[in-house]
Scaffold this motif. Sequence first.
Motif, PDB file in Angstrom:
ATOM      1  N   UNK A  44       0.839  -1.180   0.000  1.00 55.08           N
ATOM      2  CA  UNK A  44       0.000   0.000   0.000  1.00 55.08           C
ATOM      3  C   UNK A  44       0.879   1.237   0.000  1.00 55.08           C
ATOM      4  N   UNK A  45       0.784   2.006  -1.072  1.00 56.86           N
ATOM      5  CA  UNK A  45       1.592   3.210  -1.210  1.00 56.86           C
ATOM      6  C   UNK A  45       0.784   4.405  -0.715  1.00 56.86           C
ATOM      7  N   UNK A  46       1.280   5.060   0.315  1.00 55.35           N
ATOM      8  CA  UNK A  46       0.579   6.194   0.903  1.00 55.35           C
ATOM      9  C   UNK A  46       1.331   7.483   0.693  1.00 55.35           C
ATOM     10  N   UNK A  47       0.759   8.575   1.211  1.00 54.49           N
ATOM     11  CA  UNK A  47       1.371   9.882   1.012  1.00 54.49           C
ATOM     12  C   UNK A  47       1.907  10.511   2.283  1.00 54.49           C
ATOM     13  N   UNK A  48       1.671   9.891   3.440  1.00 54.12           N
ATOM     14  CA  UNK A  48       2.136  10.510   4.672  1.00 54.12           C
ATOM     15  C   UNK A  48       2.256   9.517   5.812  1.00 54.12           C
ATOM     16  N   UNK A  49       2.826   9.999   6.907  1.00 57.24           N
ATOM     17  CA  UNK A  49       3.100   9.136   8.061  1.00 57.24           C
ATOM     18  C   UNK A  49       1.826   8.579   8.679  1.00 57.24           C
ATOM     19  N   UNK A  83      -6.184  -7.762   8.445  1.00 58.01           N
ATOM     20  CA  UNK A  83      -6.030  -8.596   7.251  1.00 58.01           C
ATOM     21  C   UNK A  83      -5.170  -9.827   7.491  1.00 58.01           C
ATOM     22  N   UNK A  84      -4.362  -9.789   8.545  1.00 58.17           N
ATOM     23  CA  UNK A  84      -3.442 -10.905   8.776  1.00 58.17           C
ATOM     24  C   UNK A  84      -4.202 -12.214   8.979  1.00 58.17           C
ATOM     25  N   UNK A  85      -5.363 -12.149   9.602  1.00 58.93           N
ATOM     26  CA  UNK A  85      -6.161 -13.352   9.806  1.00 58.93           C
ATOM     27  C   UNK A  85      -6.686 -13.957   8.526  1.00 58.93           C
ATOM     28  N   UNK A  86      -6.637 -13.181   7.440  1.00 59.19           N
ATOM     29  CA  UNK A  86      -7.049 -13.679   6.118  1.00 59.19           C
ATOM     30  C   UNK A  86      -5.846 -14.132   5.305  1.00 59.19           C
ATOM     31  N   UNK A  87      -4.697 -14.252   5.949  1.00 64.60           N
ATOM     32  CA  UNK A  87      -3.449 -14.608   5.263  1.00 64.60           C
ATOM     33  C   UNK A  87      -3.052 -13.558   4.238  1.00 64.60           C
ATOM     34  N   UNK A  88      -3.343 -12.305   4.542  1.00 64.65           N
ATOM     35  CA  UNK A  88      -2.945 -11.190   3.690  1.00 64.65           C
ATOM     36  C   UNK A  88      -1.976 -10.325   4.472  1.00 64.65           C
ATOM     37  N   UNK A  89      -0.804 -10.122   3.924  1.00 71.10           N
ATOM     38  CA  UNK A  89       0.217  -9.307   4.570  1.00 71.10           C
ATOM     39  C   UNK A  89       0.277  -7.952   3.880  1.00 71.10           C
ATOM     40  N   UNK A  90       0.092  -6.876   4.634  1.00 68.95           N
ATOM     41  CA  UNK A  90       0.128  -5.525   4.093  1.00 68.95           C
ATOM     42  C   UNK A  90       1.431  -4.839   4.474  1.00 68.95           C
ATOM     43  N   UNK A  91       2.062  -4.218   3.501  1.00 72.24           N
ATOM     44  CA  UNK A  91       3.287  -3.462   3.758  1.00 72.24           C
ATOM     45  C   UNK A  91       3.087  -2.021   3.311  1.00 72.24           C
ATOM     46  N   UNK A  92       3.066  -1.072   4.234  1.00 64.44           N
ATOM     47  CA  UNK A  92       2.918   0.333   3.833  1.00 64.44           C
ATOM     48  C   UNK A  92       4.222   0.913   3.314  1.00 64.44           C
ATOM     49  N   UNK A 109      16.408  11.539   0.690  1.00 61.72           N
ATOM     50  CA  UNK A 109      16.259  11.146   2.093  1.00 61.72           C
ATOM     51  C   UNK A 109      14.849  11.323   2.630  1.00 61.72           C
ATOM     52  N   UNK A 110      13.941  11.916   1.852  1.00 62.06           N
ATOM     53  CA  UNK A 110      12.601  12.224   2.337  1.00 62.06           C
ATOM     54  C   UNK A 110      11.542  11.302   1.782  1.00 62.06           C
ATOM     55  N   UNK A 111      10.475  11.115   2.553  1.00 58.81           N
ATOM     56  CA  UNK A 111       9.339  10.305   2.126  1.00 58.81           C
ATOM     57  C   UNK A 111       8.056  11.038   2.474  1.00 58.81           C
ATOM     58  N   UNK A 112       7.029  10.817   1.644  1.00 63.26           N
ATOM     59  CA  UNK A 112       5.730  11.409   1.907  1.00 63.26           C
ATOM     60  C   UNK A 112       5.659  12.846   1.439  1.00 63.26           C
ATOM     61  N   UNK A 118      -3.076   4.553  -1.339  1.00 57.43           N
ATOM     62  CA  UNK A 118      -3.930   5.110  -0.289  1.00 57.43           C
ATOM     63  C   UNK A 118      -3.668   6.609  -0.260  1.00 57.43           C
ATOM     64  N   UNK A 119      -4.227   7.321  -1.259  1.00 62.29           N
ATOM     65  CA  UNK A 119      -4.032   8.755  -1.426  1.00 62.29           C
ATOM     66  C   UNK A 119      -5.334   9.492  -1.140  1.00 62.29           C
ATOM     67  N   UNK A 120      -5.222  10.728  -0.664  1.00 59.31           N
ATOM     68  CA  UNK A 120      -6.385  11.582  -0.449  1.00 59.31           C
ATOM     69  C   UNK A 120      -6.817  12.239  -1.754  1.00 59.31           C
ATOM     70  N   UNK A 121      -8.131  12.336  -1.953  1.00 54.17           N
ATOM     71  CA  UNK A 121      -8.660  13.105  -3.077  1.00 54.17           C
ATOM     72  C   UNK A 121      -8.374  14.594  -2.889  1.00 54.17           C
TER      73      UNK A 121
END
Length: 221
Positions: free
Chosen positions: A1-6, A20-29, A37-40, A67-70
């Motif tokens: 999941x690619x997001x825009x902020x902390x 989601x872990x209980x569904x055997x789905x691993x999410x990595x933000x 050197x900067x993110x977000x 996972x971006x804001x409109x």
Amino acid sequence: MIGEGQTEETFVRDVLAPQMFGRDISLQPRLVGTSPTGRGGSLSRDRVLRFIRNTLRERTDTYVTTFFDLYELRGDFPGVAASRTQTDPLKQCGLIESALAKEAIEISGCREDRFFAHIQPYEFEALLFSDVSSFGSVRADWGRYIGKLQDVRNSAETPEHINSGPDTHPSRHLENILQPRFRKVLHGNGVASSIGIARMRSECLHFNAWLAKIALLSPLS
């Protein structure tokens, strides 16, 4: 999941991922890189597409989503110009998501099913209006503002429809109403955890559809 902020990063890691872990789905933000050197931060079209392309090319057995804001997406962002013909934020998000997916898949050369975009109407803080009583659980002195927060929620069809104006978007309402002042990074995920994903999904249809799609993904080899 690619997001825009902390805030989005910690929300995915601490609130969504355990669900989601209980569904055997691993999410990595991940956050879009904005400098060596900067993110977000600011989501320019080229920076986002480059980051999505590089993420998709790292390996072939993962799905990638956003996972971006409109709110405040730039006019040159894929689909934004076309979306302005719509008044419903959910339809606006759908047009942007389709355009972003088309460009990302083309630039990365990946299988079409490996990338799907999510744009949150109008912003992450809208999810927090799914149950405004939870603000009082995070800070007892916010309890006296629950009525005003509920008025904001009642003014819109759903939390995802709360106005996107510069002084009336969800986070601005929180900043203007709550004292001590609401801080997104400091308080956002505490409120989100108190509300719970199930309540957010029942109140926020676009958010719910995104998670439903993730839950139905098949493993990639």
